[in-house]
Design an enzyme around this catalytic site. Structure first.
Site, mmCIF file in Angstrom:
data_model
loop_
_atom_site.group_PDB
_atom_site.id
_atom_site.type_symbol
_atom_site.label_atom_id
_atom_site.label_comp_id
_atom_site.label_asym_id
_atom_site.label_seq_id
_atom_site.Cartn_x
_atom_site.Cartn_y
_atom_site.Cartn_z
ATOM 1 N N CYS A 97 34.628 43.014 46.018
ATOM 2 C CA CYS A 97 35.241 41.723 45.687
ATOM 3 C C CYS A 97 36.757 41.766 45.713
ATOM 4 C CB CYS A 97 34.753 41.253 44.321
ATOM 5 S SG CYS A 97 32.958 41.132 44.219
ATOM 6 N N HIS A 390 33.148 32.074 45.482
ATOM 7 C CA HIS A 390 33.549 33.472 45.627
ATOM 8 C C HIS A 390 33.034 34.071 46.933
ATOM 9 C CE1 HIS A 390 34.276 37.635 45.027
ATOM 10 N NE2 HIS A 390 33.138 37.954 44.439
ATOM 11 N N CYS A 420 37.305 42.235 39.178
ATOM 12 C CA CYS A 420 36.262 43.262 39.056
ATOM 13 C C CYS A 420 35.582 43.405 40.410
ATOM 14 C CB CYS A 420 35.243 42.874 37.983
ATOM 15 S SG CYS A 420 34.328 41.361 38.371
#
Length: 436
Positions: A97, A390, A420
């Site tokens: 991510c 996302h 994260c």
């Protein structure tokens, strides 16, 4: 560009622009659009909107998590746009991510070292177009059949296939080392850290409300390059389609837990959705940027990457990365004027916020005092990933773009990006306003 292998600290890379596509829930707006097309689109639009010549760009670096087997180095496909000389090198990076964040810091380092003057960095993800694999047995049969010289050999190979061999294998959003999904890990963190369902739903509601406000007042849409789709190219998309402006706390609290149906608190409503999209940021050495007529927005004051045991609190990496980034920047928590915390799950955001304010966690990360309390009036002021979406490989570039512009609008000196990432990793970046 003059190569200087011994470039000194006077070479300061600055962020001069950032744009992104609308972020769309997978299976919707971009369901038929490959990731490479999204990446090329946002890169081309950035060049057009900034007016920079492609020949000025020395390198392209993009992040992507679930790569296409047909175009595994998506950054190179971007650098082969006709706007660039075909000699512009490119690489694709994967830090889960935080991939676009990694692309941006790679660009920063290359410019700082004198290896480049201008780099296009960003990321892309299409979770509508993920590679679906054959079983190992089916793969062996297909490879063997392609090599067979006789029809009888092919027939024998295909005759060996059983129904179970036809079951496809899809990529999983799970840890290879533990087998647990991100959601299961977020659920475990909520339980271990005492994060209530109500707190998670309230954070999700705030994300949607602020994203709706940021869309309505034009701050978010200013970062978005409209997408023209449909058979006649007349379907214009100018905003993110995951924002639920009409949602309520009651509606969110009515949703069923997903990962622990009996005792859980993590729901689809307080988690980020699977999303398609792309984002790009242009970094240029400061003196070169000003000579080209750009007004720099921010520079990277520091960054840090950390990791924890994935079998423990998988998404707690920022509890370590943020204090390290602040130390490297030479500033304190209270010096931060704005924060952008990636909202993978509300439980993860609240767990890390709790860690930063906890004496027990401070001792765990080797500090004598906690960082401080999160001021939500200065955090995710235009919503976050729960509402906006996302796309794994692109989120870091969205965060840097959003934070840079808002820092300039508010004339804030320092801002923080916290992400994260899979594998128990944490990524943090401190930006400094250089627009004054």
């Amino acid at each position: 560009m003059t190569l200087d292998l011994f470039a000194g600290p006077s070479r300061r890379p600055v962020v001069v622009a950032g744009f992104r596509t609308p972020f769309a829930r997978s299976g919707t707006t971009f369901r038929d659009v490959p990731a490479v097309d999204l990446a090329r689109f946002v890169a081309r639009e950035l060049l057009v909107r900034t007016g920079i010549e492609g020949a000025v760009v020395d390198e392209v670096i993009f992040g992507q998590v679930v790569a296409s087997v047909l175009a595994p180095n998506v950054a190179r496909e971007v650098s082969l746009l006709p706007q660039f000389p075909r000699t512009v090198p490119a690489c694709t990076v994967n830090r889960a991510c935080a991939s676009a964040g990694q692309a941006i810091t790679n660009a920063h380092d290359q410019i700082r070292m004198g290896h480049a003057d201008a780099i296009l960095a960003g990321g892309v993800e299409s979770l509508s177009d993920i590679p679906i694999l054959h079983s190992r047995k089916m793969s062996r049969v297909l490879v063997g059949a392609s090599r067979a010289k006789r029809l009888s050999e092919r027939v024998r190979l295909f005759a060996s296939i059983r129904p179970r061999d036809l079951v496809p294998v899809s990529p999983a959003i799970a840890e290879p080392s533990t087998g647990l999904s991100m959601g299961q890990s977020a659920e475990a963190m909520a339980k271990e850290n005492g994060i209530s369902r109500d707190a998670q739903d309230r954070l999700a509601l705030m994300s949607h409300q602020r994203a709706a406000q940021g869309t309505d007042d034009g701050r978010l849409t200013a970062e978005i390059v409209p997408w023209f789709g449909g058979p006649e190219m007349d379907e214009v998309v100018t905003s993110d389609n995951g924002i639920r402006r009409d949602t309520t706390l009651e509606a969110l609290s009515a949703l069923k837990p997903v990962f622990d149906r009996r005792y859980g608190s993590v729901t689809a409503g307080n988690s980020s959705p699977l999303t398609d999209g792309a984002a790009a940021v242009l970094l240029i050495e400061e003196s070169k940027a000003r000579s080209l007529g750009f007004r720099p927005l921010t520079c990277i004051r520091s960054y840090a990457v950390t990791a924890v045991d994935p079998a423990w609190q998988l998404l707690s990496g920022p509890a370590w990365a943020v204090p390290l980034a602040l130390d490297r920047a030479g500033i304190h928590w209270n010096d931060l004027g704005l924060l952008e915390i990636h909202e993978a799950f509300a439980a993860q955001v609240l767990s890390n916020a709790q860690a930063w304010s906890s004496r027990a966690w401070a001792a765990r990360v080797g500090r004598s005092e906690p960082l401080g309390e999160v001021d939500w009036d200065r955090t995710n002021v235009m919503g976050g990933s729960i509402a906006i979406g996302h796309p794994f490989g692109a989120t870091g570039a969205r965060l840097v773009t959003t934070l840079s512009h808002e820092m300039v609008r508010r004339q804030v000196q320092f801002g923080l990006v916290s992400i994260c990432a899979q594998g128990g990793m944490g990524f943090a970046m401190v930006l400094e306003n250089v627009s004054r």
